[in-house]
Design a protein around this motif. Structure first.
Motif, PDB file in Angstrom:
ATOM      1  N   TYR A   1      10.961   0.533 -17.729  1.00 17.45           N
ATOM      2  CA  TYR A   1      10.713  -0.552 -18.670  1.00 17.45           C
ATOM      3  C   TYR A   1       9.221  -0.841 -18.751  1.00 17.45           C
ATOM      4  N   ASP A   2       8.777  -1.274 -19.926  1.00 16.60           N
ATOM      5  CA  ASP A   2       7.401  -1.723 -20.114  1.00 16.60           C
ATOM      6  C   ASP A   2       7.398  -3.244 -20.038  1.00 16.60           C
ATOM      7  N   LEU A   3       6.686  -3.777 -19.058  1.00 14.19           N
ATOM      8  CA  LEU A   3       6.591  -5.221 -18.865  1.00 14.19           C
ATOM      9  C   LEU A   3       5.163  -5.661 -19.170  1.00 14.19           C
ATOM     10  N   VAL A   4       5.035  -6.611 -20.091  1.00 16.87           N
ATOM     11  CA  VAL A   4       3.719  -7.128 -20.474  1.00 16.87           C
ATOM     12  C   VAL A   4       3.701  -8.634 -20.229  1.00 16.87           C
TER      13      VAL A   4
ATOM     14  N   ARG B   1      -1.475 -10.659  -8.866  1.00 13.75           N
ATOM     15  CA  ARG B   1      -1.257  -9.733  -7.759  1.00 13.75           C
ATOM     16  C   ARG B   1      -0.081 -10.206  -6.898  1.00 13.75           C
ATOM     17  N   ASP B   2       0.009 -11.515  -6.676  1.00 14.45           N
ATOM     18  CA  ASP B   2       1.145 -12.067  -5.932  1.00 14.45           C
ATOM     19  C   ASP B   2       2.450 -11.840  -6.682  1.00 14.45           C
ATOM     20  N   PHE B   3       2.374 -11.979  -7.995  1.00 15.57           N
ATOM     21  CA  PHE B   3       3.559 -11.731  -8.827  1.00 15.57           C
ATOM     22  C   PHE B   3       4.039 -10.289  -8.660  1.00 15.57           C
ATOM     23  N   MET B   4       3.114  -9.343  -8.674  1.00 10.33           N
ATOM     24  CA  MET B   4       3.466  -7.935  -8.544  1.00 10.33           C
ATOM     25  C   MET B   4       4.071  -7.647  -7.169  1.00 10.33           C
ATOM     26  N   LYS B   5       3.498  -8.236  -6.126  1.00 12.88           N
ATOM     27  CA  LYS B   5       4.019  -8.005  -4.774  1.00 12.88           C
ATOM     28  C   LYS B   5       5.450  -8.498  -4.635  1.00 12.88           C
ATOM     29  N   LYS B   6       5.751  -9.646  -5.234  1.00 11.42           N
ATOM     30  CA  LYS B   6       7.110 -10.177  -5.157  1.00 11.42           C
ATOM     31  C   LYS B   6       8.077  -9.344  -5.991  1.00 11.42           C
ATOM     32  N   MET B   7       7.601  -8.831  -7.110  1.00 11.63           N
ATOM     33  CA  MET B   7       8.448  -7.986  -7.949  1.00 11.63           C
ATOM     34  C   MET B   7       8.791  -6.683  -7.250  1.00 11.63           C
TER      35      MET B   7
ATOM     36  N   ARG C   1       9.652  -6.124  -4.331  1.00  6.73           N
ATOM     37  CA  ARG C   1      10.810  -6.260  -3.441  1.00  6.73           C
ATOM     38  C   ARG C   1      12.134  -6.254  -4.190  1.00  6.73           C
ATOM     39  N   LYS C   2      12.074  -6.406  -5.524  1.00  2.80           N
ATOM     40  CA  LYS C   2      13.300  -6.584  -6.292  1.00  2.80           C
ATOM     41  C   LYS C   2      13.610  -5.437  -7.251  1.00  2.80           C
ATOM     42  N   VAL C   3      12.668  -4.508  -7.412  1.00  2.00           N
ATOM     43  CA  VAL C   3      12.861  -3.391  -8.340  1.00  2.00           C
ATOM     44  C   VAL C   3      12.659  -2.070  -7.600  1.00  2.00           C
ATOM     45  N   LYS C   4      13.025  -0.974  -8.244  1.00  2.00           N
ATOM     46  CA  LYS C   4      12.803   0.344  -7.647  1.00  2.00           C
ATOM     47  C   LYS C   4      11.315   0.613  -7.469  1.00  2.00           C
ATOM     48  N   SER C   5      10.538   0.308  -8.496  1.00  2.00           N
ATOM     49  CA  SER C   5       9.088   0.470  -8.402  1.00  2.00           C
ATOM     50  C   SER C   5       8.432  -0.332  -9.518  1.00  2.00           C
ATOM     51  N   ILE C   6       7.191  -0.710  -9.276  1.00  2.00           N
ATOM     52  CA  ILE C   6       6.389  -1.369 -10.303  1.00  2.00           C
ATOM     53  C   ILE C   6       4.959  -0.872 -10.171  1.00  2.00           C
ATOM     54  N   LYS C   7       4.356  -0.497 -11.288  1.00  2.00           N
ATOM     55  CA  LYS C   7       2.985   0.027 -11.292  1.00  2.00           C
ATOM     56  C   LYS C   7       2.191  -0.690 -12.369  1.00  2.00           C
ATOM     57  N   ARG C   8       1.029  -1.167 -12.002  1.00  2.00           N
ATOM     58  CA  ARG C   8       0.177  -1.832 -12.993  1.00  2.00           C
ATOM     59  C   ARG C   8      -0.535  -0.776 -13.827  1.00  2.00           C
ATOM     60  N   VAL C   9      -0.378  -0.860 -15.110  1.00  2.00           N
ATOM     61  CA  VAL C   9      -0.980   0.115 -16.030  1.00  2.00           C
ATOM     62  C   VAL C   9      -2.363  -0.339 -16.468  1.00  2.00           C
TER      63      VAL C   9
ATOM     64  N   GLU D   1      -4.083  -9.947 -20.975  1.00  2.00           N
ATOM     65  CA  GLU D   1      -2.739  -9.477 -20.652  1.00  2.00           C
ATOM     66  C   GLU D   1      -2.776  -8.429 -19.551  1.00  2.00           C
ATOM     67  N   THR D   2      -1.644  -8.312 -18.863  1.00  2.00           N
ATOM     68  CA  THR D   2      -1.463  -7.281 -17.841  1.00  2.00           C
ATOM     69  C   THR D   2      -0.182  -6.518 -18.156  1.00  2.00           C
ATOM     70  N   LYS D   3      -0.272  -5.186 -18.080  1.00 10.68           N
ATOM     71  CA  LYS D   3       0.862  -4.332 -18.388  1.00 10.68           C
ATOM     72  C   LYS D   3       1.347  -3.620 -17.130  1.00 10.68           C
ATOM     73  N   TYR D   4       2.673  -3.520 -16.997  1.00 10.85           N
ATOM     74  CA  TYR D   4       3.287  -2.849 -15.863  1.00 10.85           C
ATOM     75  C   TYR D   4       4.330  -1.843 -16.342  1.00 10.85           C
ATOM     76  N   ASP D   5       4.455  -0.765 -15.587  1.00 11.71           N
ATOM     77  CA  ASP D   5       5.618   0.130 -15.694  1.00 11.71           C
ATOM     78  C   ASP D   5       6.584  -0.281 -14.592  1.00 11.71           C
ATOM     79  N   VAL D   6       7.790  -0.622 -14.973  1.00  7.55           N
ATOM     80  CA  VAL D   6       8.790  -1.063 -14.001  1.00  7.55           C
ATOM     81  C   VAL D   6       9.985  -0.128 -14.050  1.00  7.55           C
ATOM     82  N   ARG D   7      10.485   0.264 -12.871  1.00  5.27           N
ATOM     83  CA  ARG D   7      11.728   1.036 -12.796  1.00  5.27           C
ATOM     84  C   ARG D   7      12.768   0.185 -12.087  1.00  5.27           C
ATOM     85  N   LEU D   8      13.908   0.042 -12.761  1.00  3.48           N
ATOM     86  CA  LEU D   8      14.940  -0.866 -12.290  1.00  3.48           C
ATOM     87  C   LEU D   8      16.303  -0.278 -12.592  1.00  3.48           C
ATOM     88  N   ILE D   9      17.232  -0.389 -11.647  1.00  2.00           N
ATOM     89  CA  ILE D   9      18.620  -0.010 -11.927  1.00  2.00           C
ATOM     90  C   ILE D   9      19.291  -1.248 -12.506  1.00  2.00           C
TER      91      ILE D   9
END
Length: 232
Positions: free
Chosen positions: A149-152, A163-169, A171-179, A185-193
């Protein structure tokens, strides 16, 4: 010939218990919502991808048909090559492809048109099975790794908070990467089941526990892309 190919492909999907969108629905949307397509996308995505998203399709398949015919000794022969390419309806990323050519040519005693129809039908039927198998294989891999998923997040002028938001995320998703990141704005690639709605719920859960992000709100969602305003 293209309609024959589409009809055969749809019949295969139906016979194997897979949902599909009829060509008539697609043509009607093309006719009725051409202006909406341009307004919403600025033609940044293809019309077929936009329609696939409107109809909640997971995958769309492009079919390319090349056919020719000839007559010999009062018999009609038709040859066809059919290429199918699968695409993710949300991202337009490739999801496999297949190709089939009729060898030997299809033969008819009726007409060249009949020979061509038979050739296209045969080639499509043989190609679509492989295309569906590849789509299933890619889907299984996606589910193992998590759906991308693309998270903006808009208005991200507090870099430490984000940065705190990303660290907490994490723990809850397969992976999250800041693009990318900027005060705007800040963009992330998120992998989630899970579904896009599950990601929305996770963003709310995480943001409510971070002072300053309690006002996080949804701005826009389309396909596998979702945008929030941080409330900062």
């Amino acid at each position: 010939l293209a309609k024959i190919a589409i009809g055969i492909a749809n019949r295969y999907l139906s016979d194997n218990g897979l949902e599909y969108v009829d060509l008539g629905q697609i043509e009607q949307i093309k006719k009725d919502q051409a202006a909406a397509y341009e307004d919403e996308t600025g033609q940044s995505v293809s019309m077929i991808q936009w329609i696939a998203g409107k109809l909640n399709a997971d995958i769309y398949i492009e079919i390319v048909v090349d056919a020719n015919s000839n007559t010999k000794n009062n018999r009609y022969y038709g040859s066809a090559s059919v290429s199918l390419k699968n695409f993710d309806a949300s991202t337009a990323e490739g999801r496999g492809s297949s190709y089939y050519q009729t060898v030997p040519p299809a033969m008819s005693t009726v007409s060249e048109a009949d020979a061509l129809n038979n050739a296209v039908a045969s080639a499509t039927f043989n190609a679509v099975k492989k295309a569906v198998d590849q789509a299933r294989s890619y889907t299984r891999k996606e589910l193992t790794r998590g759906i991308k998923y693309d998270l903006v997040i808009q208005n991200t002028n507090d870099s430490r908070l984000m940065r705190d938001f990303m660290k907490k995320m994490e723990r809850k998703v397969k992976s999250i990467k800041r693009v990318s990141t900027s005060p705007e704005e800040t963009k992330y690639d998120v992998r989630l089941i899970g579904r896009i709605e599950d990601l929305e719920d996770l963003v709310y859960d995480v943001s409510e526990g971070l002072a300053g992000l309690e006002g996080m709100s949804l701005v826009y969602q389309r396909g596998n892309s979702i945008t929030f305003d941080s409330g900062l």
